[in-house]
Design a protein around this motif. Structure first.
Motif, PDB file in Angstrom:
ATOM      1  N   UNK A 110       0.816  -1.221   0.000  1.00 28.60           N
ATOM      2  CA  UNK A 110       0.000   0.000   0.000  1.00 28.60           C
ATOM      3  C   UNK A 110       0.841   1.259   0.000  1.00 28.60           C
ATOM      4  N   UNK A 111       2.069   1.187   0.495  1.00 28.53           N
ATOM      5  CA  UNK A 111       2.953   2.348   0.496  1.00 28.53           C
ATOM      6  C   UNK A 111       3.273   2.794  -0.926  1.00 28.53           C
ATOM      7  N   UNK A 112       3.229   1.858  -1.867  1.00 26.30           N
ATOM      8  CA  UNK A 112       3.531   2.188  -3.247  1.00 26.30           C
ATOM      9  C   UNK A 112       2.315   2.345  -4.131  1.00 26.30           C
ATOM     10  N   UNK A 113       1.238   1.645  -3.810  1.00 21.44           N
ATOM     11  CA  UNK A 113       0.062   1.636  -4.690  1.00 21.44           C
ATOM     12  C   UNK A 113      -1.123   2.409  -4.138  1.00 21.44           C
ATOM     13  N   UNK A 114      -1.080   2.742  -2.851  1.00 20.51           N
ATOM     14  CA  UNK A 114      -2.284   3.212  -2.181  1.00 20.51           C
ATOM     15  C   UNK A 114      -3.043   1.999  -1.662  1.00 20.51           C
ATOM     16  N   UNK A 115      -4.015   2.223  -0.762  1.00 18.08           N
ATOM     17  CA  UNK A 115      -4.708   1.101  -0.105  1.00 18.08           C
ATOM     18  C   UNK A 115      -5.749   0.450  -1.007  1.00 18.08           C
ATOM     19  N   UNK A 116      -5.316  -0.497  -1.802  1.00 17.46           N
ATOM     20  CA  UNK A 116      -6.231  -1.173  -2.723  1.00 17.46           C
ATOM     21  C   UNK A 116      -6.072  -2.686  -2.600  1.00 17.46           C
ATOM     22  N   UNK A 117      -7.168  -3.390  -2.825  1.00 17.11           N
ATOM     23  CA  UNK A 117      -7.117  -4.844  -2.913  1.00 17.11           C
ATOM     24  C   UNK A 117      -7.078  -5.555  -1.578  1.00 17.11           C
TER      25      UNK A 117
END
Length: 479
Positions: free
Chosen positions: A392-399
């Motif tokens: 999530x640090x790289x993509x944002x909180x998804x999935x």
């Protein structure tokens, strides 16, 4: 009874502290990784992304040593502190992570904070590659007046409260009112609604913290509104979470029929997961119609669609009624007020910048990167050799956890590819992390914490009773 439990727990704590007082770094009990490992990689963050990346790296690079640096004294991140207590099957991934941690080429350094105990530059000087995976620890806000009131809290903090994240025990949510309004319709929002409405006897069999069980036992909450900006076809919760809500004993799920106008006509156009979820909602709505005129059996779960937060008032919340235009929610001038003795905000997480040297997008709340490679700057698109980000640090909180696994594997593969391509130097000797005078929890220290929690939990008929303060964790770990 409560004093007896406290005394028993204190006795166990003293026994563990006395038996293991010489563990951890103070006696240099951390062994260096396997001799012959020439490539040193540091992973910052011991959550799912960090462990999955470590698993991949250790398997693919036979000559690498991996160190995991974690802010908390305990590992597993959101698997330990984010997964609902009544979802123990999701926590089974801990078994996989434990096997990875027991690899002789991996070391765990708990209770080490990036930016405070060690800087990013120091890690980069001591390792060939550094992978940041410390997750998302902040909340997105509603941006409304009066949002700082004690009765408006984030779902993230509420989850941390019943899951025993150190510091969260101070939250003390006010459950003395009848109505809770949850803003957001993702799985976290459904989790908190289920925790508020579940029978206490079933929660007592989980690892829900004792103080949360005590608060829920005296809870006066009878109705939980779950409010979203868009319609049923855009609901972010999944079918598993909805099924669980529909099966809760003595809880009525009450849909608004007007929210489903024309929805049945669109079923054939939907992809299978969305179609199954929508069919379940429509089925539940039909059963609700058949019950019309029957008195409520107890508590109520009340999903509300097409409403956008507008204002926070005393014991209620005002929403703008929205319309869907090109799949986006557009507010109209019409409004509706819902009762809200407690408001739980569940509209997403964001990460924080742990070290000033990180190229961080504060507005979006994640590290600036290109397919996991951290960018030097956002204009040239050049990357920092040997510096990566995953989770999530790289993509944002998804999935979900599976999404995190696939993403972590992909970034770990990128690291392997860059090493093979000699994108950065791996020939120079690197010393790895040296804790010096810092109180560090090793993997053996975590095992002591784990054994203690299981022992206390077993005495109460629970899988574990989590330690909720860092000081107590360190004592049991022997630090």
């Amino acid at each position: 009874m409560r004093n007896f439990i406290y005394s028993r727990r204190k006795l166990l704590l003293n026994l563990y502290s006395n038996n293991f007082s010489t563990s951890a770094i103070k006696t240099q009990n951390v062994q260096q990784a396997t001799t012959g490992a020439t490539k040193r990689i540091c992973i910052v963050g011991a959550g799912p992304a960090g462990f999955y990346a470590a698993q991949y790296l250790l398997k693919q690079l036979s000559d690498c040593a991996v160190d995991i640096v974690e802010k908390l004294p305990v590992p597993f991140g959101l698997v330990r502190f984010g997964v609902a207590p009544d979802h123990p099957e999701v926590k089974n991934v801990i078994n996989t992570f434990t096997k990875t941690a027991e690899n002789p080429r991996l070391r765990f350094f708990g209770n080490v904070t990036l930016g405070t105990d060690v800087t990013l530059q120091e890690l980069r000087d001591r390792y060939h590659a550094v992978l940041l995976t410390y997750g998302a620890d902040q909340d997105r806000e509603l941006q409304l007046a009066n949002e700082e009131q004690p009765r408006i809290i984030s779902a993230r903090k509420f989850v941390a409260w019943y899951n025993g994240l150190p510091g969260a025990e101070q939250l003390q949510p006010d459950l003395s009112g009848r109505d809770v309004t949850v803003v957001g319709q993702g799985n976290v929002a459904v989790d908190v609604a289920r925790m508020l409405l579940s029978p206490l006897d079933s929660l007592k069999l989980t690892d829900t913290t004792d103080y949360a069980l005590e608060a829920l036992a005296s809870s006066k909450v009878e109705r939980v509104h779950l409010v979203g900006r868009r319609g049923p076809l855009q609901a972010a919760f999944t079918i598993k979470e909805l099924r669980e809500m529909l099966k809760l004993p003595n809880v009525d799920t009450c849909w608004r029929p007007e929210d489903f106008t024309g929805i049945a006509d669109q079923l054939d156009k939907l992809q299978r997961p969305r179609k199954r979820l929508t069919e379940l909602m429509l089925k539940s709505l039909g059963e609700q119609s058949n019950r019309k005129g029957t008195p409520s059996i107890g508590k109520q779960f009340l999903p509300v669609f097409l409403r956008a937060p507008k204002a926070i008032n005393q014991n209620e919340m005002e929403f703008a009624i929205t319309e869907l235009k090109n799949n986006a929610a557009v507010a109209t001038e019409a409004t509706e007020r819902l009762p809200a003795n407690l408001i739980l905000r569940s509209i997403g997480y964001k990460s924080s910048c742990a070290d000033a040297a990180i190229n961080f997008d504060a507005q979006r709340g994640h590290v600036c990167n290109l397919q996991g490679r951290v960018l030097k700057d956002n204009s040239s698109k050049s990357v920092e050799p040997g510096l990566y980000v995953a989770g999530w640090l790289g993509t944002g909180p998804t999935g979900v956890i599976l999404t995190t696994m696939n993403g972590a594997f992909a970034v770990a593969k990128t690291i392997c590819d860059d090493i093979a391509a000699k994108s950065f130097d791996t020939d120079a000797l690197k010393p790895g992390f040296e804790p010096a005078n810092k109180s560090v929890v090793t993997w053996s220290g975590w095992n002591r914490i784990d054994q203690y929690e299981r022992a206390v939990g077993k005495a109460k008929g629970k899988p574990r009773e989590k330690i909720v303060t860092i000081q107590e964790m360190l004592r049991i770990a022997g630090v």
